[in-house]
Scaffold this motif. Structure first.
Motif, PDB file in Angstrom:
ATOM      1  N   VAL A   1       0.907  -1.250   0.025  1.00 34.96           N
ATOM      2  CA  VAL A   1      -0.066  -0.090  -0.076  1.00 34.96           C
ATOM      3  C   VAL A   1       0.849   1.169   0.006  1.00 34.96           C
ATOM      4  N   GLY A   2       0.536   2.195  -0.880  1.00 30.21           N
ATOM      5  CA  GLY A   2       1.051   3.494  -0.831  1.00 30.21           C
ATOM      6  C   GLY A   2       0.049   4.735  -0.647  1.00 30.21           C
ATOM      7  N   ILE A   3       0.195   5.682  -0.135  1.00 31.90           N
ATOM      8  CA  ILE A   3      -0.747   6.790   0.094  1.00 31.90           C
ATOM      9  C   ILE A   3      -0.029   8.068  -0.536  1.00 31.90           C
ATOM     10  N   VAL A   4      -0.772   8.786  -1.420  1.00 34.84           N
ATOM     11  CA  VAL A   4      -0.286   9.988  -2.210  1.00 34.84           C
ATOM     12  C   VAL A   4      -1.291  10.909  -2.041  1.00 34.84           C
ATOM     13  N   THR A   5      -0.592  12.314  -1.835  1.00 34.76           N
ATOM     14  CA  THR A   5      -1.374  13.375  -1.755  1.00 34.76           C
ATOM     15  C   THR A   5      -0.799  14.676  -2.289  1.00 34.76           C
ATOM     16  N   PRO A   6      -1.578  15.802  -2.784  1.00 33.87           N
ATOM     17  CA  PRO A   6      -0.748  16.668  -3.294  1.00 33.87           C
ATOM     18  C   PRO A   6      -0.019  17.519  -2.379  1.00 33.87           C
TER      19      PRO A   6
ATOM     20  N   LYS B   1       7.630  10.708  -3.344  1.00 40.23           N
ATOM     21  CA  LYS B   1       7.906   9.575  -2.630  1.00 40.23           C
ATOM     22  C   LYS B   1       7.730   8.160  -3.450  1.00 40.23           C
ATOM     23  N   LEU B   2       6.675   8.191  -4.202  1.00 38.72           N
ATOM     24  CA  LEU B   2       6.363   7.177  -5.045  1.00 38.72           C
ATOM     25  C   LEU B   2       6.962   6.759  -6.373  1.00 38.72           C
ATOM     26  N   GLN B   3       7.653   7.965  -6.738  1.00 39.12           N
ATOM     27  CA  GLN B   3       8.258   8.125  -8.366  1.00 39.12           C
ATOM     28  C   GLN B   3       9.209   6.956  -8.372  1.00 39.12           C
ATOM     29  N   GLY B   4       9.063   6.209  -9.685  1.00 39.77           N
ATOM     30  CA  GLY B   4       9.935   5.134  -9.481  1.00 39.77           C
ATOM     31  C   GLY B   4       9.547   3.945  -8.930  1.00 39.77           C
ATOM     32  N   ASP B   5       8.664   3.809  -7.877  1.00 39.22           N
ATOM     33  CA  ASP B   5       8.080   2.746  -7.234  1.00 39.22           C
ATOM     34  C   ASP B   5       6.792   2.091  -7.634  1.00 39.22           C
ATOM     35  N   GLU B   6       6.239   1.105  -6.786  1.00 37.63           N
ATOM     36  CA  GLU B   6       5.070   0.623  -7.400  1.00 37.63           C
ATOM     37  C   GLU B   6       4.338  -0.138  -6.208  1.00 37.63           C
ATOM     38  N   CYS B   7       3.074  -0.101  -6.177  1.00 39.49           N
ATOM     39  CA  CYS B   7       2.395  -0.855  -5.154  1.00 39.49           C
ATOM     40  C   CYS B   7       1.181  -1.571  -5.937  1.00 39.49           C
ATOM     41  N   LEU B   8       0.623  -2.526  -4.963  1.00 41.85           N
ATOM     42  CA  LEU B   8      -0.611  -3.155  -5.432  1.00 41.85           C
ATOM     43  C   LEU B   8      -1.727  -2.113  -5.303  1.00 41.85           C
ATOM     44  N   LEU B   9      -1.705  -1.297  -4.302  1.00 43.18           N
ATOM     45  CA  LEU B   9      -2.893  -0.415  -4.180  1.00 43.18           C
ATOM     46  C   LEU B   9      -2.428   0.909  -3.820  1.00 43.18           C
ATOM     47  N   VAL B  10      -2.773   1.857  -4.531  1.00 45.56           N
ATOM     48  CA  VAL B  10      -2.566   3.211  -4.164  1.00 45.56           C
ATOM     49  C   VAL B  10      -3.626   4.065  -3.809  1.00 45.56           C
ATOM     50  N   LEU B  11      -3.410   4.655  -2.684  1.00 48.59           N
ATOM     51  CA  LEU B  11      -4.831   5.706  -2.268  1.00 48.59           C
ATOM     52  C   LEU B  11      -4.430   7.040  -2.385  1.00 48.59           C
TER      53      LEU B  11
END
Length: 231
Positions: free
Chosen positions: A121-126, A153-163
Motif C-alpha cells: 500500500v502507498g498513499i499519495v497526496t498533493p 515519494k512514489l516516483q519510480g516505485d510501485e504498489c498493489l494498491l495506491v490511495l
C-alpha cells in the motif's frame, strides 16, 4: 527532463516530445494504465499486463466520497476528515489487503503482516501537510512504515494498491486545483498502482469542471462508492 527532450536527436513520435520511448507497459492492469495512456502518452503505450483474472476487492479504479472541508495550513493544505476516512478505510480493509496481497505474490506469505502491508500500500497526496496528518493517524492505529507523501515519494516505485488523498473539500469548489496544473502529478500517482487506484475526495469537487483537465479525465474512469458503501 525538458532539456533532455530538446537535446535528443530522436523524435520517435511526432505527437510526443523528442526522444525514444519504452512503450511496452506491464506494471498496471490495463484499466489503470489506460488513463495515463490518454493523459500523457497519446495512445502510444502498449498495455501488456491485461485485465484481472480474479476480482480486485476495491476495483481497479475507484472513487470514495468524503464530504469534509479542507484547511489551509501555512502555505500547504490538509483535510483532517478525509485523512480519518482513509485511515479508517485502511484499518477496515487491512485483513482483505493482506489476503489479497499474499494471493498475488506467494513470496509475501513468509513475511509479517506489517511487512506485507508496507510493500502493498502507498498513499499519495498533493500536499505535504496532509501526508503528515495521515501518518500521525496511521501511527495511532498501529500502522507504520507505509509510504505516505507527495508523488515524489512514489516516483519510480510501485504498489498493489495506491490511495490518493485529493484534500480539496466543498469550500474549495471555486479554486484552482494543484493536481490540475499539469499532467505529471496524477500520471505518476496512477501509474504506481499495479492492481488498484483509489481516490478519496468530495464528489462535487474532484474532477468537476473542465472535462479535459487531468482530474476531469480521471474522474470519468473511476467507479464511485458512496458514504454508505464506504461504511
Amino acid at each position: 527532463m525538458r532539456i533532455a527532450h530538446r537535446q535528443s536527436k530522436y523524435h520517435q513520435y511526432e505527437k510526443l516530445s523528442r526522444g525514444l520511448y519504452l512503450t511496452e507497459h506491464r506494471r498496471c492492469y490495463n484499466d489503470i494504465i489506460k488513463y495515463c495512456n490518454k493523459l500523457v502518452y497519446k495512445g502510444v503505450l502498449d498495455a501488456l499486463r491485461g485485465d484481472p483474472k480474479t476480482i480486485v476487492p476495491w476495483g481497479t479504479m475507484s472513487f470514495y466520497e468524503v464530504f469534509s472541508p479542507s484547511q489551509s495550513l501555512g502555505g500547504s493544505r490538509a483535510n483532517s476528515g478525509e485523512a480519518k476516512a482513509i485511515v479508517q478505510w485502511l484499518s477496515d480493509e487491512r485483513e482483505a489487503i493482506l489476503d489479497y496481497a499474499r494471493q498475488q505474490d506467494k513470496k509475501l506469505i513468509q513475511l509479517s503482516d506489517a511487512e506485507v502491508l508496507k510493500k502493498s500500500v502507498g498513499i499519495v497526496t498533493p500536499f505535504s501537510k496532509q501526508a503528515k496528518v495521515i501518518e500521525k493517524l496511521l501511527k495511532q492505529q498501529g500502522i507504520r512504515g507505509l509510504t505516505v507523501g507527495t508523488v515524489h515519494k512514489l516516483q519510480g516505485d510501485e504498489c498493489l494498491l495506491v490511495l490518493f488523498s485529493s484534500v480539496y473539500g466543498e469550500n474549495n469548489k471555486a479554486s484552482g486545483k494543484f493536481y490540475d496544473r499539469g499532467s505529471n502529478m496524477l500520471n505518476v500517482a496512477v501509474s504506481r498502482a499495479k492492481d488498484s487506484f483509489v481516490v478519496f475526495g468530495h464528489p462535487d469537487v474532484f474532477g468537476v469542471g473542465a472535462e479535459g483537465s487531468p482530474s476531469g479525465m480521471l474522474r470519468r474512469e473511476l467507479r464511485t462508492f458512496n458514504a454508505k458503501e464506504l461504511a
